[in-house]
Design an enzyme around this catalytic site. Structure first.
Site, PDB file in Angstrom:
ATOM      1  N   HIS A   1       0.936  -1.104   0.131  1.00 42.83           N
ATOM      2  CA  HIS A   1      -0.104  -0.011   0.072  1.00 42.83           C
ATOM      3  C   HIS A   1       0.889   0.990   0.066  1.00 42.83           C
ATOM      4  CE1 HIS A   1      -2.832   2.873   1.018  1.00 42.83           C
ATOM      5  NE2 HIS A   1      -4.109   2.110   0.937  1.00 42.83           N
TER       6      HIS A   1
ATOM      7  N   ARG B   1      -1.944   0.937  -7.696  1.00 43.61           N
ATOM      8  CA  ARG B   1      -1.281   1.077  -6.281  1.00 43.61           C
ATOM      9  C   ARG B   1       0.148   0.828  -6.494  1.00 43.61           C
ATOM     10  NH1 ARG B   1      -4.857  -1.687  -1.747  1.00 43.61           N
ATOM     11  NH2 ARG B   1      -6.154   0.099  -1.989  1.00 43.61           N
TER      12      ARG B   1
ATOM     13  N   HIS C   1       0.830  -5.001   2.133  1.00 40.48           N
ATOM     14  CA  HIS C   1      -0.553  -4.709   2.702  1.00 40.48           C
ATOM     15  C   HIS C   1      -1.364  -5.930   2.439  1.00 40.48           C
ATOM     16  CE1 HIS C   1      -4.462  -2.163   3.009  1.00 40.48           C
ATOM     17  NE2 HIS C   1      -4.628  -2.489   1.780  1.00 40.48           N
TER      18      HIS C   1
HETATM   19  C1  SIN Z   1      -7.530   1.953   1.558  1.00 40.08           C
HETATM   20  O1  SIN Z   1      -8.410   2.372   2.047  1.00 40.08           O
HETATM   21  O2  SIN Z   1      -6.662   2.502   0.739  1.00 40.08           O
HETATM   22  C2  SIN Z   1      -7.232   0.232   1.424  1.00 40.08           C
HETATM   23  C3  SIN Z   1      -8.361  -0.353   0.589  1.00 40.08           C
HETATM   24  C4  SIN Z   1      -7.956  -1.704   0.034  1.00 40.08           C
HETATM   25  O3  SIN Z   1      -6.927  -2.160   0.393  1.00 40.08           O
HETATM   26  O4  SIN Z   1      -8.833  -2.299  -0.826  1.00 40.08           O
END
Ligand code: SIN
Length: 499
Positions: A224, A268, A328
Protein backbone atom coordinates in the site's frame (compact mmCIF):
# COMPACT_ATOMS: atom_id res chain seq x y z
CA UNK A 1 -22.69 -32.89 8.18
CA UNK A 2 -19.88 -30.87 9.71
CA UNK A 3 -17.95 -27.96 8.26
CA UNK A 4 -14.99 -26.32 9.97
CA UNK A 5 -14.25 -22.71 9.03
CA UNK A 6 -10.85 -21.39 10.05
CA UNK A 7 -10.74 -17.61 10.31
CA UNK A 8 -13.36 -15.01 11.16
CA UNK A 9 -12.94 -12.09 8.78
CA UNK A 10 -15.47 -11.32 6.06
CA UNK A 11 -14.66 -14.48 4.07
CA UNK A 12 -14.79 -16.81 7.08
CA UNK A 13 -17.97 -15.39 8.60
CA UNK A 14 -19.74 -15.21 5.23
CA UNK A 15 -18.79 -18.84 4.61
CA UNK A 16 -19.88 -19.88 8.10
CA UNK A 17 -23.26 -18.14 7.83
CA UNK A 18 -23.94 -19.61 4.38
CA UNK A 19 -22.90 -23.12 5.42
CA UNK A 20 -25.07 -22.84 8.52
CA UNK A 21 -28.03 -21.65 6.44
CA UNK A 22 -27.76 -24.79 4.30
CA UNK A 23 -28.33 -26.86 7.43
CA UNK A 24 -24.81 -28.01 8.25
CA UNK A 25 -23.16 -28.08 11.65
CA UNK A 26 -20.59 -25.28 11.47
CA UNK A 27 -17.67 -24.54 13.75
CA UNK A 28 -15.62 -21.36 13.37
CA UNK A 29 -12.06 -21.62 14.68
CA UNK A 30 -10.39 -18.28 15.08
CA UNK A 31 -6.92 -17.44 16.31
CA UNK A 32 -7.93 -14.39 18.33
CA UNK A 33 -11.40 -13.18 19.19
CA UNK A 34 -14.29 -13.51 16.74
CA UNK A 35 -14.02 -10.81 14.08
CA UNK A 36 -10.32 -10.12 14.67
CA UNK A 37 -7.98 -10.17 11.72
CA UNK A 38 -7.63 -7.84 8.76
CA UNK A 39 -11.30 -7.14 8.04
CA UNK A 40 -11.90 -4.62 10.86
CA UNK A 41 -8.83 -2.65 9.70
CA UNK A 42 -10.20 -2.11 6.18
CA UNK A 43 -10.88 1.57 5.66
CA UNK A 44 -11.74 2.19 2.02
CA UNK A 45 -14.74 0.00 1.43
CA UNK A 46 -16.34 -2.50 -0.91
CA UNK A 47 -16.33 -2.01 -4.67
CA UNK A 48 -19.95 -1.96 -5.86
CA UNK A 49 -21.48 -0.99 -9.18
CA UNK A 50 -24.14 1.57 -8.25
CA UNK A 51 -23.10 4.80 -9.95
CA UNK A 52 -24.84 6.26 -13.01
CA UNK A 53 -23.08 5.01 -16.12
CA UNK A 54 -21.13 2.37 -14.22
CA UNK A 55 -21.42 -1.31 -15.09
CA UNK A 56 -20.12 -4.73 -14.05
CA UNK A 57 -18.23 -4.76 -17.35
CA UNK A 58 -16.40 -1.55 -16.41
CA UNK A 59 -15.60 -2.97 -12.97
CA UNK A 60 -14.31 -6.14 -14.64
CA UNK A 61 -12.13 -4.12 -16.99
CA UNK A 62 -10.62 -2.11 -14.12
CA UNK A 63 -10.02 -5.30 -12.11
CA UNK A 64 -8.29 -7.02 -15.01
CA UNK A 65 -6.28 -3.94 -15.87
CA UNK A 66 -5.02 -3.61 -12.26
CA UNK A 67 -4.19 -7.33 -12.41
CA UNK A 68 -1.78 -6.53 -15.26
CA UNK A 69 -3.29 -9.11 -17.58
CA UNK A 70 -2.87 -12.04 -15.19
CA UNK A 71 -6.38 -12.10 -13.70
CA UNK A 72 -8.58 -15.07 -14.52
CA UNK A 73 -11.46 -13.60 -16.59
CA UNK A 74 -13.95 -16.18 -15.28
CA UNK A 75 -13.11 -15.37 -11.67
CA UNK A 76 -13.37 -11.64 -12.39
CA UNK A 77 -16.73 -12.22 -14.05
CA UNK A 78 -18.00 -14.05 -10.94
CA UNK A 79 -16.73 -11.25 -8.71
CA UNK A 80 -18.41 -8.40 -10.57
CA UNK A 81 -21.64 -10.23 -11.37
CA UNK A 82 -22.26 -11.55 -7.84
CA UNK A 83 -20.90 -8.53 -6.00
CA UNK A 84 -24.22 -6.66 -5.82
CA UNK A 85 -26.01 -9.65 -4.26
CA UNK A 86 -23.35 -9.94 -1.59
CA UNK A 87 -23.49 -6.22 -0.77
CA UNK A 88 -27.28 -6.52 -0.50
CA UNK A 89 -26.74 -9.47 1.82
CA UNK A 90 -24.33 -7.47 3.99
CA UNK A 91 -26.97 -4.75 4.28
CA UNK A 92 -29.57 -7.37 5.23
CA UNK A 93 -27.21 -8.67 7.92
CA UNK A 94 -27.09 -5.18 9.42
CA UNK A 95 -24.11 -3.42 7.82
CA UNK A 96 -24.91 0.31 7.84
CA UNK A 97 -23.21 1.66 4.73
CA UNK A 98 -23.03 5.45 4.43
CA UNK A 99 -25.96 6.98 2.55
CA UNK A 100 -26.93 10.34 1.11
CA UNK A 101 -29.94 12.24 2.45
CA UNK A 102 -32.17 10.55 -0.16
CA UNK A 103 -31.10 7.10 1.06
CA UNK A 104 -28.86 6.20 -1.88
CA UNK A 105 -25.49 4.64 -1.12
CA UNK A 106 -22.60 7.13 -1.05
CA UNK A 107 -19.84 6.11 -3.44
CA UNK A 108 -16.16 6.89 -2.94
CA UNK A 109 -13.42 6.87 -5.53
CA UNK A 110 -10.13 4.98 -5.32
CA UNK A 111 -7.12 4.52 -7.56
CA UNK A 112 -7.48 2.71 -10.90
CA UNK A 113 -11.29 2.68 -10.74
CA UNK A 114 -12.89 4.31 -13.78
CA UNK A 115 -15.92 5.34 -11.69
CA UNK A 116 -16.82 6.25 -8.13
CA UNK A 117 -17.92 2.85 -6.85
CA UNK A 118 -16.64 2.36 -3.31
CA UNK A 119 -19.41 1.67 -0.82
CA UNK A 120 -18.22 2.65 2.65
CA UNK A 121 -19.36 2.78 6.26
CA UNK A 122 -18.55 5.13 9.12
CA UNK A 123 -16.60 7.20 6.57
CA UNK A 124 -13.36 5.27 6.77
CA UNK A 125 -14.44 2.45 9.13
CA UNK A 126 -15.99 0.06 6.61
CA UNK A 127 -14.22 -3.08 7.79
CA UNK A 128 -15.03 -2.43 11.43
CA UNK A 129 -18.73 -2.04 10.61
CA UNK A 130 -18.76 -5.24 8.53
CA UNK A 131 -16.93 -7.14 11.28
CA UNK A 132 -19.44 -5.84 13.84
CA UNK A 133 -22.46 -6.93 11.84
CA UNK A 134 -21.12 -10.34 10.77
CA UNK A 135 -19.85 -11.12 14.26
CA UNK A 136 -23.29 -10.35 15.68
CA UNK A 137 -24.95 -12.51 13.01
CA UNK A 138 -22.60 -15.44 13.69
CA UNK A 139 -23.15 -15.20 17.44
CA UNK A 140 -26.91 -15.10 16.92
CA UNK A 141 -26.83 -18.19 14.72
CA UNK A 142 -26.39 -21.72 15.97
CA UNK A 143 -22.71 -21.75 15.00
CA UNK A 144 -20.05 -23.12 17.34
CA UNK A 145 -17.34 -20.51 17.82
CA UNK A 146 -13.94 -21.47 19.16
CA UNK A 147 -11.84 -18.40 19.93
CA UNK A 148 -8.12 -18.48 20.67
CA UNK A 149 -7.79 -21.57 18.43
CA UNK A 150 -4.48 -21.66 16.58
CA UNK A 151 -4.46 -23.83 13.42
CA UNK A 152 -1.54 -26.25 13.78
CA UNK A 153 -2.31 -28.39 10.75
CA UNK A 154 -4.99 -29.92 8.59
CA UNK A 155 -6.10 -33.49 9.30
CA UNK A 156 -5.93 -35.81 6.32
CA UNK A 157 -7.55 -39.15 5.54
CA UNK A 158 -5.66 -40.41 2.50
CA UNK A 159 -5.48 -37.22 0.38
CA UNK A 160 -8.74 -35.73 1.64
CA UNK A 161 -8.88 -33.06 4.32
CA UNK A 162 -11.12 -34.20 7.15
CA UNK A 163 -10.55 -31.79 10.00
CA UNK A 164 -8.17 -29.50 11.80
CA UNK A 165 -5.56 -29.84 14.51
CA UNK A 166 -5.67 -26.79 16.74
CA UNK A 167 -3.74 -25.47 19.70
CA UNK A 168 -6.21 -24.27 22.31
CA UNK A 169 -5.15 -23.07 25.75
CA UNK A 170 -1.80 -24.79 25.26
CA UNK A 171 -3.37 -28.15 24.40
CA UNK A 172 -3.30 -29.79 20.95
CA UNK A 173 -6.82 -30.86 19.96
CA UNK A 174 -7.94 -32.75 16.82
CA UNK A 175 -11.34 -31.70 15.48
CA UNK A 176 -12.58 -33.91 12.61
CA UNK A 177 -14.89 -32.32 10.03
CA UNK A 178 -16.29 -33.37 6.67
CA UNK A 179 -14.94 -30.24 5.02
CA UNK A 180 -12.63 -27.40 5.99
CA UNK A 181 -12.83 -23.84 4.67
CA UNK A 182 -9.63 -21.85 5.14
CA UNK A 183 -10.23 -18.12 5.53
CA UNK A 184 -7.14 -17.32 7.52
CA UNK A 185 -6.03 -14.22 5.62
CA UNK A 186 -2.60 -13.34 4.35
CA UNK A 187 0.95 -13.06 5.62
CA UNK A 188 1.77 -9.37 5.96
CA UNK A 189 3.92 -10.21 8.97
CA UNK A 190 6.53 -11.51 6.53
CA UNK A 191 7.61 -7.88 6.17
CA UNK A 192 9.11 -5.33 8.54
CA UNK A 193 6.50 -2.76 7.50
CA UNK A 194 2.91 -3.86 7.04
CA UNK A 195 -0.65 -2.68 7.43
CA UNK A 196 -1.62 -6.16 8.66
CA UNK A 197 -2.26 -7.02 12.30
CA UNK A 198 0.27 -9.15 14.19
CA UNK A 199 -1.76 -12.31 13.62
CA UNK A 200 -1.28 -12.20 9.82
CA UNK A 201 1.33 -14.96 9.74
CA UNK A 202 0.00 -17.07 6.87
CA UNK A 203 -1.02 -19.98 9.09
CA UNK A 204 -3.72 -21.34 6.77
CA UNK A 205 -1.63 -21.10 3.61
CA UNK A 206 1.29 -22.81 5.35
CA UNK A 207 -0.93 -25.60 6.70
CA UNK A 208 -2.37 -26.12 3.21
CA UNK A 209 1.16 -26.34 1.79
CA UNK A 210 2.16 -28.95 4.38
CA UNK A 211 -0.96 -30.93 3.49
CA UNK A 212 0.04 -30.87 -0.19
CA UNK A 213 -2.41 -28.29 -1.59
CA UNK A 214 -1.22 -26.24 -4.54
CA UNK A 215 -0.36 -22.58 -3.93
CA UNK A 216 0.40 -19.96 -6.57
CA UNK A 217 1.29 -16.31 -7.15
CA UNK A 218 3.03 -15.87 -3.80
CA UNK A 219 5.40 -13.42 -5.48
CA UNK A 220 2.51 -10.99 -5.93
CA UNK A 221 2.55 -9.00 -2.71
CA UNK A 222 0.77 -5.67 -2.78
CA UNK A 223 2.40 -2.74 -1.02
CA UNK A 224 0.00 0.00 0.00
CA UNK A 225 1.47 3.39 -0.92
CA UNK A 226 0.41 5.46 2.06
CA UNK A 227 1.04 4.43 5.64
CA UNK A 228 1.63 7.21 8.16
CA UNK A 229 5.43 7.25 8.51
CA UNK A 230 6.88 6.87 12.01
CA UNK A 231 5.28 5.01 14.89
CA UNK A 232 2.94 2.04 14.67
CA UNK A 233 1.77 1.35 11.11
CA UNK A 234 -1.43 3.24 10.33
CA UNK A 235 -3.12 3.20 6.94
CA UNK A 236 -4.05 6.43 5.21
CA UNK A 237 -6.79 5.19 2.91
CA UNK A 238 -6.48 5.48 -0.83
CA UNK A 239 -9.91 7.06 -0.65
CA UNK A 240 -8.17 10.18 0.68
CA UNK A 241 -6.36 10.52 -2.63
CA UNK A 242 -9.64 9.61 -4.32
CA UNK A 243 -11.13 12.73 -2.69
CA UNK A 244 -8.33 14.88 -4.06
CA UNK A 245 -5.33 14.66 -1.72
CA UNK A 246 -1.97 14.91 -3.47
CA UNK A 247 1.50 13.44 -2.94
CA UNK A 248 4.41 15.86 -2.92
CA UNK A 249 8.17 15.62 -2.55
CA UNK A 250 10.35 17.93 -0.48
CA UNK A 251 10.09 20.60 -3.20
CA UNK A 252 6.30 20.42 -3.23
CA UNK A 253 6.41 18.66 -6.63
CA UNK A 254 3.61 16.15 -7.48
CA UNK A 255 6.09 13.46 -8.49
CA UNK A 256 3.54 10.71 -9.26
CA UNK A 257 2.76 12.43 -12.56
CA UNK A 258 6.40 11.84 -13.55
CA UNK A 259 5.62 8.10 -13.60
CA UNK A 260 2.00 7.81 -14.74
CA UNK A 261 -0.61 10.07 -16.35
CA UNK A 262 -3.08 9.26 -13.57
CA UNK A 263 -0.69 10.66 -10.97
CA UNK A 264 -1.75 9.84 -7.41
CA UNK A 265 -4.61 7.67 -8.73
CA UNK A 266 -2.37 5.43 -10.83
CA UNK A 267 -2.43 1.70 -9.92
CA UNK A 268 -1.31 1.07 -6.39
CA UNK A 269 2.00 -0.59 -7.29
CA UNK A 270 2.99 2.35 -9.50
CA UNK A 271 2.29 4.88 -6.75
CA UNK A 272 4.02 2.74 -4.09
CA UNK A 273 7.19 2.42 -6.18
CA UNK A 274 7.14 6.12 -7.05
CA UNK A 275 6.99 6.93 -3.33
CA UNK A 276 9.74 4.44 -2.47
CA UNK A 277 12.08 5.84 -5.10
CA UNK A 278 11.40 9.48 -4.26
CA UNK A 279 11.79 8.87 -0.51
CA UNK A 280 15.09 7.06 -1.12
CA UNK A 281 16.31 9.88 -3.34
CA UNK A 282 15.47 12.68 -0.90
CA UNK A 283 16.33 10.67 2.24
CA UNK A 284 13.02 11.35 3.96
CA UNK A 285 9.37 10.34 3.54
CA UNK A 286 7.28 12.08 0.91
CA UNK A 287 4.17 13.93 2.12
CA UNK A 288 0.45 13.60 1.57
CA UNK A 289 -1.36 16.90 1.26
CA UNK A 290 -5.06 16.63 2.11
CA UNK A 291 -5.40 20.21 3.30
CA UNK A 292 -7.50 21.30 0.30
CA UNK A 293 -10.35 19.09 1.54
CA UNK A 294 -10.76 21.29 4.61
CA UNK A 295 -11.14 20.37 8.27
CA UNK A 296 -14.88 19.76 8.16
CA UNK A 297 -14.82 17.41 5.19
CA UNK A 298 -11.80 15.49 6.52
CA UNK A 299 -13.43 14.95 9.90
CA UNK A 300 -16.74 13.88 8.37
CA UNK A 301 -15.46 11.61 5.60
CA UNK A 302 -12.39 10.21 7.38
CA UNK A 303 -13.13 10.29 11.12
CA UNK A 304 -10.72 7.48 12.02
CA UNK A 305 -7.79 8.95 10.11
CA UNK A 306 -8.65 12.42 11.42
CA UNK A 307 -8.52 11.13 14.99
CA UNK A 308 -5.32 9.11 14.64
CA UNK A 309 -3.37 11.76 12.75
CA UNK A 310 -4.41 14.20 15.47
CA UNK A 311 -3.20 11.80 18.16
CA UNK A 312 0.13 11.60 16.31
CA UNK A 313 0.47 15.38 16.45
CA UNK A 314 -0.63 16.32 12.92
CA UNK A 315 -3.35 18.70 11.85
CA UNK A 316 -3.80 17.32 8.35
CA UNK A 317 -6.29 20.00 7.47
CA UNK A 318 -3.43 22.51 7.66
CA UNK A 319 -0.22 20.57 7.06
CA UNK A 320 1.14 17.70 4.97
CA UNK A 321 1.73 14.34 6.64
CA UNK A 322 4.66 11.94 6.01
CA UNK A 323 3.73 8.69 4.27
CA UNK A 324 5.54 5.54 3.21
CA UNK A 325 4.57 2.19 1.63
CA UNK A 326 4.02 -1.04 3.58
CA UNK A 327 3.10 -4.65 2.74
CA UNK A 328 -0.68 -4.79 2.50
CA UNK A 329 -2.19 -7.73 0.64
CA UNK A 330 -1.20 -11.10 -0.81
CA UNK A 331 -2.69 -11.72 -4.25
CA UNK A 332 -1.48 -15.32 -4.25
CA UNK A 333 -2.36 -18.12 -1.88
CA UNK A 334 -4.04 -21.51 -1.92
CA UNK A 335 -5.16 -22.26 -5.47
CA UNK A 336 -8.94 -22.55 -5.81
CA UNK A 337 -11.47 -22.95 -8.57
CA UNK A 338 -14.48 -20.64 -8.85
CA UNK A 339 -16.18 -22.48 -5.96
CA UNK A 340 -13.30 -22.23 -3.51
CA UNK A 341 -12.24 -25.85 -4.09
CA UNK A 342 -8.52 -26.39 -3.59
CA UNK A 343 -6.51 -29.20 -5.12
CA UNK A 344 -7.27 -31.35 -2.05
CA UNK A 345 -10.62 -33.03 -1.54
CA UNK A 346 -12.45 -31.59 1.44
CA UNK A 347 -10.38 -28.40 1.53
CA UNK A 348 -11.78 -25.04 0.45
CA UNK A 349 -10.31 -21.57 0.71
CA UNK A 350 -11.66 -18.02 0.46
CA UNK A 351 -10.52 -14.47 1.04
CA UNK A 352 -6.88 -13.44 1.16
CA UNK A 353 -5.74 -17.00 1.94
CA UNK A 354 -7.05 -18.09 -1.46
CA UNK A 355 -5.69 -17.54 -4.92
CA UNK A 356 -8.95 -17.36 -6.85
CA UNK A 357 -7.33 -15.69 -9.85
CA UNK A 358 -9.37 -12.49 -9.44
CA UNK A 359 -6.42 -10.26 -8.63
CA UNK A 360 -3.80 -11.46 -11.06
CA UNK A 361 -0.57 -9.57 -10.40
CA UNK A 362 -2.16 -6.72 -8.47
CA UNK A 363 -5.44 -6.17 -6.64
CA UNK A 364 -7.76 -3.31 -7.47
CA UNK A 365 -8.59 -1.22 -4.40
CA UNK A 366 -11.64 -2.34 -2.41
CA UNK A 367 -11.94 -5.65 -4.25
CA UNK A 368 -10.73 -7.62 -1.22
CA UNK A 369 -13.80 -7.35 1.03
CA UNK A 370 -15.89 -8.02 -2.06
CA UNK A 371 -13.87 -11.12 -2.94
CA UNK A 372 -14.16 -12.39 0.64
CA UNK A 373 -17.96 -12.09 0.52
CA UNK A 374 -18.45 -13.47 -3.00
CA UNK A 375 -16.07 -16.41 -2.77
CA UNK A 376 -16.79 -17.08 0.92
CA UNK A 377 -20.41 -17.72 -0.07
CA UNK A 378 -19.44 -19.89 -3.03
CA UNK A 379 -16.94 -21.91 -0.97
CA UNK A 380 -19.65 -22.55 1.62
CA UNK A 381 -22.06 -23.81 -1.03
CA UNK A 382 -19.45 -26.14 -2.52
CA UNK A 383 -18.28 -27.37 0.89
CA UNK A 384 -21.89 -28.04 1.88
CA UNK A 385 -22.42 -30.11 -1.27
CA UNK A 386 -19.16 -31.98 -0.75
CA UNK A 387 -19.74 -32.75 2.91
CA UNK A 388 -23.31 -33.94 2.23
CA UNK A 389 -21.85 -36.48 -0.19
CA UNK A 390 -19.53 -38.07 2.38
CA UNK A 391 -20.70 -41.47 3.61
CA UNK A 392 -17.81 -43.14 5.43
CA UNK A 393 -17.31 -42.41 9.10
CA UNK A 394 -14.30 -44.39 10.33
CA UNK A 395 -11.15 -42.54 9.25
CA UNK A 396 -7.48 -42.87 9.98
CA UNK A 397 -6.46 -39.23 10.35
CA UNK A 398 -2.94 -37.83 10.07
CA UNK A 399 -1.54 -34.32 9.73
CA UNK A 400 0.02 -32.84 6.64
CA UNK A 401 3.77 -32.47 7.06
CA UNK A 402 5.03 -32.13 3.51
CA UNK A 403 6.90 -28.86 3.26
CA UNK A 404 8.40 -28.07 6.63
CA UNK A 405 11.90 -29.30 6.19
CA UNK A 406 12.43 -29.83 2.55
CA UNK A 407 15.81 -28.09 2.29
CA UNK A 408 18.17 -29.73 4.80
CA UNK A 409 21.07 -29.22 2.39
CA UNK A 410 20.98 -25.50 3.19
CA UNK A 411 21.62 -26.03 6.90
CA UNK A 412 25.27 -25.06 6.49
CA UNK A 413 24.60 -21.52 5.16
CA UNK A 414 26.10 -19.01 7.59
CA UNK A 415 22.96 -17.05 8.34
CA UNK A 416 22.59 -14.65 11.27
CA UNK A 417 20.60 -16.20 14.10
CA UNK A 418 16.89 -16.36 13.37
CA UNK A 419 14.57 -13.85 14.95
CA UNK A 420 11.19 -12.88 13.51
CA UNK A 421 12.29 -9.26 13.18
CA UNK A 422 15.42 -10.32 11.29
CA UNK A 423 13.30 -12.32 8.86
CA UNK A 424 10.92 -9.38 8.40
CA UNK A 425 13.81 -7.01 7.67
CA UNK A 426 15.37 -9.53 5.27
CA UNK A 427 12.07 -9.82 3.40
CA UNK A 428 11.47 -6.06 3.37
CA UNK A 429 14.91 -5.36 1.94
CA UNK A 430 15.10 -8.25 -0.53
CA UNK A 431 11.55 -9.31 -1.41
CA UNK A 432 9.89 -5.91 -1.11
CA UNK A 433 8.81 -3.27 -3.62
CA UNK A 434 11.98 -3.39 -5.71
CA UNK A 435 13.59 -6.79 -6.22
CA UNK A 436 16.89 -8.00 -7.64
CA UNK A 437 18.20 -11.47 -8.46
CA UNK A 438 20.88 -11.16 -5.80
CA UNK A 439 18.51 -9.97 -3.11
CA UNK A 440 15.97 -12.68 -3.80
CA UNK A 441 18.66 -15.37 -3.81
CA UNK A 442 20.00 -14.08 -0.50
CA UNK A 443 16.52 -14.14 1.04
CA UNK A 444 15.90 -17.66 -0.22
CA UNK A 445 19.21 -19.08 0.99
CA UNK A 446 18.89 -17.46 4.39
CA UNK A 447 15.31 -18.52 5.01
CA UNK A 448 16.09 -22.08 3.94
CA UNK A 449 19.00 -22.18 6.35
CA UNK A 450 16.77 -20.93 9.15
CA UNK A 451 14.15 -23.52 8.23
CA UNK A 452 16.70 -26.30 8.42
CA UNK A 453 17.93 -25.15 11.82
CA UNK A 454 14.53 -24.52 13.38
CA UNK A 455 13.45 -26.80 16.22
CA UNK A 456 10.06 -28.53 16.01
CA UNK A 457 7.52 -25.84 16.89
CA UNK A 458 5.54 -26.16 20.11
CA UNK A 459 4.28 -22.73 21.17
CA UNK A 460 2.02 -20.52 19.02
CA UNK A 461 4.92 -18.13 18.38
CA UNK A 462 7.10 -21.04 17.20
CA UNK A 463 4.35 -22.32 14.91
CA UNK A 464 3.93 -18.80 13.49
CA UNK A 465 7.67 -18.53 12.93
CA UNK A 466 7.68 -21.88 11.11
CA UNK A 467 4.78 -20.71 8.94
CA UNK A 468 6.49 -17.42 8.15
CA UNK A 469 9.72 -19.22 7.23
CA UNK A 470 7.87 -21.65 4.98
CA UNK A 471 6.09 -18.78 3.22
CA UNK A 472 9.19 -16.58 3.08
CA UNK A 473 11.13 -19.30 1.25
CA UNK A 474 8.20 -20.01 -1.08
CA UNK A 475 7.71 -16.28 -1.79
CA UNK A 476 11.39 -15.66 -2.52
CA UNK A 477 11.48 -18.77 -4.68
CA UNK A 478 8.39 -17.72 -6.66
CA UNK A 479 9.80 -14.20 -7.07
CA UNK A 480 13.11 -15.58 -8.34
CA UNK A 481 11.30 -17.78 -10.83
CA UNK A 482 9.35 -14.84 -12.27
CA UNK A 483 12.10 -13.00 -14.07
CA UNK A 484 9.93 -10.28 -15.65
CA UNK A 485 8.37 -7.32 -13.87
CA UNK A 486 4.60 -7.49 -13.77
CA UNK A 487 2.05 -5.83 -11.50
CA UNK A 488 3.22 -5.75 -7.91
CA UNK A 489 6.29 -7.88 -8.70
CA UNK A 490 9.02 -5.52 -9.80
CA UNK A 491 12.51 -6.67 -10.78
CA UNK A 492 15.38 -4.26 -11.21
CA UNK A 493 19.10 -4.55 -11.59
CA UNK A 494 20.19 -2.85 -8.41
CA UNK A 495 18.39 -2.53 -5.13
CA UNK A 496 17.09 0.88 -4.12
CA UNK A 497 16.24 0.98 -0.42
CA UNK A 498 12.60 1.81 0.11
CA UNK A 499 13.19 3.53 3.44
C1 SIN B 1 -7.51 1.70 1.47
O1 SIN B 1 -8.46 2.16 2.10
O2 SIN B 1 -6.68 2.39 0.90
C2 SIN B 1 -7.34 0.22 1.39
C3 SIN B 1 -8.41 -0.35 0.59
C4 SIN B 1 -7.95 -1.64 -0.01
O3 SIN B 1 -6.90 -2.16 0.32
O4 SIN B 1 -8.66 -2.15 -0.88
Amino acid sequence: MSIAVVGSGIAGLTAALHAHETGHAVTVFTKGALGDGCTPHAQGGVAGVYGAGDSPAAHAEDTASAGAGLSDPDAVDVLVSEGAARITELIARGVAFDRAGDGTLLLGREAAHSAARIVHAGGDATGAEIARALTAAARAADIEIVEGAFLVDLLLAERAVRGVRILLDGVVVDRPADAVILATGGAGQLFAHTTNPVGATGDGIAAAMRAGAAVADLEFVQFHPTILAGGAPFLISEAVRGEGATLVDEDGHRFCFDEHPDGELAPRDVVARAIARRSARQGSPVRLDASALGAGRLAERFPTIDRVTGQRGFDWSRETIPVTPAAHYLMGGVVTDLDGRTTLDGLFAAGEAARTGVHGANRLASNSLLEGAVFGARAAAAAARASAAITSSAMDLRVGAGSDREHPQDAGHAAAAFARETLQQLMWENVGLLRTDEGLAEALTTTRAWQAQAPAPASIAEHEDANLLLLAAATASAALARTESVGAHFRERSLIGAR
